[in-house]
Enzyme design. Structure first.
Site, PDB file in Angstrom:
ATOM      1  CG  ASN A 162      33.988  46.576  33.711  1.00 23.57           C
ATOM      2  OD1 ASN A 162      33.930  46.081  34.950  1.00 23.57           O
ATOM      3  ND2 ASN A 162      34.518  47.871  33.524  1.00 23.57           N
ATOM      4  CD  GLU A 258      39.889  51.190  43.480  1.00 16.61           C
ATOM      5  OE1 GLU A 258      39.570  52.385  42.923  1.00 16.61           O
ATOM      6  OE2 GLU A 258      40.815  51.203  44.320  1.00 16.61           O
ATOM      7  CB  CYS A 292      36.172  52.398  36.127  1.00 17.64           C
ATOM      8  SG  CYS A 292      37.652  51.408  36.132  1.00 17.64           S
TER       9      CYS A 292
END
Ligand code: NAP
Ligand code: G3H
Length: 484
Positions: A162, A258, A292
């Site tokens: 992304n 992450e 996210c």
């Protein structure tokens, strides 16, 4: 370097400073999620090629670490200059490959150029320290400890689809400035953008061997890379599922993860609803929710819930839906499987009694933005990360109840609290178990000089420029025993 056949480019991999086809003779077709055609092919790199590039990285890292920070920084600044020259082309590549709208894709590239330049400056201004031994009982003043930061060796950088440019450079730049070599494994859907970004680094004249780009499905070369004895640190951004796998496979290797999130927006009864709605809408729906840090649930006080839902409905219905080239907010999801997943969560919620406020239309992988009210805790959408344009609203009776539900999630990336009472905001911020709490703003990574971290299933370790440099280096202590 690139081979064009029937208008489709086959991109080589970047092995130790050389652009090459893989010995596998296999390539992977990259489909555009919105043009619905093959926009290029990338190499399926083999395990023996992985061995070779890691070996080359080990060799190149030693002289690189001996360069001054200024010398290393000069290469990175040239990289930023090259990216600046090709920013329109790179933004188009990001748009075509991952379906981000052009404005956001360009924003990602510009943010990356700034991040690289900032990383150089940050590294130039980081320094070691010295300590005398007499601070400890029985210690002696004649012991002088010199504490420096030294590189770890070879960093494996694995990025998600992304943010194919920004979340790759935010690993590569600090790794290089800290004196490491890098093996870069981009998301397969994101590889073309990654390759173009590394073409710019190659043009900047980076010493051969210091960085290699290996393309290929994570399911095929991911474990091999992660378990490779030549890797000294892994910086990973992606799903919690893959992150957990990396954590099991990488034994005694420093790891920064992450991962996914389920960021709540907690709306108190005294919130400024215009500010709240603006932030929730851009937080939940930009890039169709494929962030996210997207707002992935709203926990709203009953007293103002009707008012909030009415305002959100109007705002959702005003969102532009369609092509990334037209700068639409809602764009096709990365693939059909992702759209099926989001549709499944919506169906489950509706089947269990949620109210459809607006949305839930689908054409292939394009879903209209969907608002679900009266979502309850037995519904999957209350807990699972959709990574798509659906926003569940859960009504609560108090801030305490909102915090309890927020903390019941397995995720802990960010949370927003909307209130005009700063004491209440700080009390909530202290109680919510996440990496970052945003007061009266949407969850978001950055500015990139801020620490960025998730707790629980959202990650391990901290990114942000300063923290990334720290995580990609270690302390080295030299003790000089002075004459008494
Ligand atoms: P993903 O499927 O986990 O993939 C991420 C990366 O891992 C890709 O490069 C992938 O390669 C690679 N990979 C897959 N299997 C692997 C293995 N066994 N070993 C090593 N690498 C492997 O995630 P995604 O779909 O790209 O990204 C969406 C997810 O990332 C969401 O959950 C989102 O919340 C999270 N995310 C988190 C952050 C954050 O900073 N917290 C930022 C962005 C995204 P292939 O593409 O070849 O499979
Ligand atoms: O997708 C995850 C990214 O780290 C989110 O970054 O908050 O700047 O969109 P962002």
């Amino acid at each position: 370097m690139d081979i064009v056949k029937n208008d489709v480019t086959t991109y080589p991999a970047y092995f130790a400073g050389d652009w090459q086809a893989s010995e596998s003779n296999k390539t992977i077709a990259i489909q555009s999620p919105w043009r619905h055609e093959t926009i290029g092919r990338v190499q399926a790199v083999t395990q023996s090629e992985v061995d070779q590039v890691i070996d080359a990285a080990k060799k190149a890292q030693k002289p690189w670490a001996k360069l001054s920070l200024g010398e290393r920084g000069a290469y990175l600044n040239k990289w930023a200059d090259e990216l600046d020259k090709q920013k329109d082309d790179l933004a188009t590549a990001v748009m075509d490959e991952v379906g981000k709208n052009y404005k956001a894709a360009k924003g990602e590239v510009v943010r990356t150029i700034n991040l690289i330049r900032y990383t150089v400056q940050e590294a130039l201004h980081m320094h070691g320290e010295s300590v005398r031994g007499d601070g400890f009982p029985g210690g002696s003043k004649e012991k002088l400890g010199i504490i420096e930061r030294v590189p770890l060796g070879v960093v494996l950088a694995i990025s998600p689809f992304n943010y194919p440019v920004n979340l790759s450079a935010s690993k590569i730049a600090p790794a290089l400035m800290a004196g490491n070599a890098v093996i870069f494994k981009p998301a397969t859907q994101g590889s073309i953008s990654g390759i173009k970004m590394i073409q710019a680094l190659d043009k900047a004249g980076l010493p051969k061997g210091l960085l290699s780009l290996v393309t290929g499905h994570g399911s095929e070369i991911g474990d091999y890379l992660t378990e490779h004895p030549g890797i000294n640190m892994i910086s990973f951004t992606g799903s919690t599922r893959t992150g957990k796998r990396l954590s099991q496979k990488s034994i005694m290797i420093p790891l920064v993860l992450e991962l996914g999130g389920k960021d709540p927006a907690i709306v108190c009864s005294d919130a400024d609803l215009d500010v709240t709605v603006k932030n929730i809408i851009s937080g939940a729906f930009s890039y169709s929710g494929q962030r996210c840090t997207a707002v992935k649930r709203v926990l709203v006080d009953d007293k103002i819930a009707d008012q909030l839902v009415a305002k959100l409905k109007t705002a959702v219905e005003n969102l532009s839906v369609g092509s990334p080239a037209d700068n639409s907010t809602i764009v096709p999801l990365i693939d059909n499987k992702a759209a099926d997943f989001v549709s499944g969560l919506i169906d489950d919620a509706l089947g269990k009694g949620a109210t459809l406020v607006t949305g839930n239309h689908r054409e292939g992988n394009l879903l209209t933005p969907t608002l679900l009210d009266n979502v309850t805790q037995d519904m999957d959408v209350a807990w699972i990360e959709p990574f798509g344009p659906v926003l569940p609203i859960i009504r609560v009776h108090s801030l305490d109840e909102a915090i309890k539900i927020a903390n019941k999630s397995s995720f802990g990336l960010q949370a927003s609290v909307f209130t005009q009472d700063i004491d209440k905001a700080l009390e909530a911020a202290g109680a919510i178990e996440v990496g970052t709490v945003q007061v009266n703003g949407r969850p978001s990574r950055g500015p990139d000089n801020f620490p960025f971290l998730g707790v629980k299933a959202s990650g391990m370790g901290t990114q942000g420029v300063h923290n990334s440099i720290l995580s990609m280096s270690r302390e080295k202590l030299t003790v000089v025993n002075l004459r008494p």
